[in-house]
Scaffold this active site. Structure first.
Site, PDB file in Angstrom:
ATOM      1  N   ASP A 229       0.838  -1.193   0.000  1.00 52.38           N
ATOM      2  CA  ASP A 229       0.000   0.000   0.000  1.00 52.38           C
ATOM      3  C   ASP A 229       0.877   1.248   0.000  1.00 52.38           C
ATOM      4  OD1 ASP A 229      -2.730   1.191   0.365  1.00 52.38           O
ATOM      5  OD2 ASP A 229      -1.831   1.929   2.212  1.00 52.38           O
ATOM      6  N   GLU A 288       1.522  -0.613  -5.102  1.00 49.78           N
ATOM      7  CA  GLU A 288       0.513   0.394  -5.396  1.00 49.78           C
ATOM      8  C   GLU A 288       1.279   1.706  -5.500  1.00 49.78           C
ATOM      9  OE1 GLU A 288      -3.288   2.842  -3.590  1.00 49.78           O
ATOM     10  OE2 GLU A 288      -1.562   2.282  -2.385  1.00 49.78           O
TER      11      GLU A 288
END
Length: 560
Positions: A229, A288
């Protein structure tokens, strides 16, 4: 998936019932991830086993056979760690504990084992940019004196102004408002997202050591990799300089910012790649990363860094043939420059579902089905967000009182639409949550979703679910389809090529080994020379022995 052709043309109708069961992804050799299809499970909205309205790990485990039948290679799970749930679990209080909302360590162990038995690999989210404000480290930091070692794990700074009453710089939160919150003793701490998500300081060696230990904990349990993330945000520019612009969230993905896409993040990813490579079984890291362009994004997937990076340029591309062709070419060229596969994604838990982005209603449904066939025909790896195989649209009319997206509450101008793509998915045509669980779900489902459920669509040759099942089965059966060695003429690495064939305006005609994919983004039917024998189509195709008429907003696969 329908076919309406003149009798002179031999077109077998391919349905999920006629294809062979997919080979186990675990049977793939080294580099399984280079052409994998990975299914994202947003855990709290996938399947609820205990009736509390929240999806959980036991529910997800029970529904894994759906993913095996769908034909994907791996499942990616959103965070299930201990968390106050200020941002859907992306505010982690303990990275080694399963939140009771989702189960316990035994449940995730069962899920991983069951997935492996079904031939599915398991990727879990890791959240290294920030912790929860309930994390032990942050509680220690708040209790410590300014300048102490506990505060050095985060970004604490004195404020500006006569009495330090102003934030240390002009950075804004992605969720709106300032990226700084003041503590009772007068210092400020940085949070690029919600105030409950303080950013970690990756210049601190303890942070590196802790996350190495966390990764090993989950690798030892048997997971096959991590989706990282905010992989682009872990390192901040020295001195935390002002940006000098308002509405900074609009700049993300368009330029390098002092808090995003700093070159220092790559050393972190290199160290993680070494750690992943030290484990058997081809474990992977997926970034990401919102980068200003394909060239910057490719840096995250150099041979000594992470294995994949999400291609948000493709996700953001409008419904336009020329724009799609440009994005596809740029993406393939960028990853080819570092020998990596390209990834393709249409939707995820942070964006409006693509059926709605493409216009909604019948138009959005047609375009969504067509886009799926184009995506699955491209070389590289593809990601499917839960429910897109059902053709689910965004839920745009959620009552304010049920919304939980922190962006909705943070500041004026935030649309809060992340809740609309997180509504629990329907499994059956009956029940209080259409099979999501024994009771109502945490967000209400539209009544017409019963017709979009897995039960309603299974066996219907015209359904979106059966289109996905057939496309994924064909993708496995056709030699070279999905192989990442794409690019114009196979420029990426060799033998398996991809090339564009001449086509009228609004139409894309993509050639792969043994296959031609046609995509019509025009508002009218287009007639072209017959590309081959029809394998699969998103809408009814009509043809003679020599020509094919491609309907508006449709795609098809043709055997050559």
């Amino acid at each position: 998936m329908t076919h309406d052709l003149a009798p002179a043309v031999d077109v077998p109708v391919c349905t999920a019932a006629e294809v062979q069961p997919p080979a186990s992804s675990s049977s793939k050799g080294s580099g399984w991830w280079r052409d994998a299809v990975i299914y994202q499970v947003y855990v709290r909205s996938f399947a609820d086993s205990d009736g509390d309205g929240i999806g959980d790990l036991r529910g997800a485990t029970a529904r894994l056979p759906h993913l095996a039948q769908l034909g994907v290679d791996a499942v990616w799970l959103t965070p299930f760690y201990a968390s106050p749930q200020a941002d859907g679990g992306y505010d982690v209080a303990d990275y080694r504990v399963v939140d009771p909302l989702f189960g316990d360590l035994g449940d995730i162990d069962d899920l991983v084992r069951t997935a492996h038995e079904l031939g599915l690999r398991v990727i879990v989210d890791i959240v290294p940019n920030h912790t929860s404000d309930h994390h032990r480290w942050f509680l220690e930091a708040l209790a410590a004196e300014p300048g102490g070692a506990a505060r050095d794990r985060y970004h604490f700074r004195p404020g500006k102004g006569v009495a330090g009453e102003l934030p240390p710089n002009d950075w804004e939160s992605v969720f709106g408002g300032p990226a700084w919150t003041r503590t009772p003793d007068g210092e400020w701490y940085l949070h690029l997202f919600a105030p409950e998500q303080p950013d970690l300081n990756w210049d601190n060696h303890e942070v590196h050591e802790e996350f190495d230990a966390v990764l090993r904990f989950w690798l030892d349990l048997g997971v096959d990799g991590f989706r990282v993330d905010v992989a682009h945000g872990m390192v901040k520019a020295s001195g935390l300089p002002d940006i000098g612009h308002k509405e900074q969230a609009r700049l993300i993905g368009t330029q390098t910012l002092p808090f995003f896409d700093q070159d220092g993040v790559h050393e972190v990813h290199r160290s993680w790649r070494r750690l992943l490579d030290s484990y058997p079984g081809d474990r992977i890291g997926v970034a990401e990363a919102w980068a200003p362009g394909p060239e910057r994004l490719a840096l995250y997937v150099r041979p000594d860094e992470l294995h994949q990076a999400f291609n948000f340029q493709f996700l953001k591309c409008p419904w336009d043939a020329e724009a799609m062709r440009d994005v596809i070419n740029e993406s393939l060229m960028a990853t080819a420059s570092v020998g990596a596969p390209t990834t393709w994604v249409l939707s995820n838990h942070d964006v409006v579902r693509h059926v709605t982005r493409y216009g909604g209603g019948e138009q959005g449904r047609r375009r969504g089905r067509a886009a799926a066939l184009m995506m699955l025909a491209l070389p590289g790896s593809a990601y499917i967000y839960q429910g897109e195989e059902l053709g689910l649209p965004e839920v745009l009319d959620l009552p304010d009182e049920v919304r939980q997206d922190p962006a909705f509450f943070r500041a004026a101008g935030q649309d809060g639409f992340r809740d609309g793509c997180r509504v629990p998915i329907p499994w059956t045509t009956e029940g209080p949550s259409y099979g999501f669980g024994p009771g109502a779900g945490w967000l209400p489902q539209p009544e017409d979703w019963r017709e979009l459920s897995v039960e309603a669509q299974t066996g219907d040759a015209h359904s979106t679910l059966e289109l996905y099942r057939s496309a994924l089965a064909l993708r496995r059966r056709l030699p070279g389809l999905g192989d990442p060695a794409g690019g114009e003429g196979g420029a990426a690495s060799g033998s398996v090529g991809m090339r564009w064939l001449p086509a009228p305006d609004g139409l894309l005609v993509l050639s792969r080994p043994g296959l031609v994919c046609t995509l019509n983004t025009a508002r009218h039917e287009v007639e072209i020379p017959l590309p081959g024998r029809l394998l699969l189509s998103s809408e009814t195709m009509r043809a003679t022995a020599d020509t094919a008429r491609i309907p508006a907003d449709s795609a098809a696969w043709w055997a050559i």
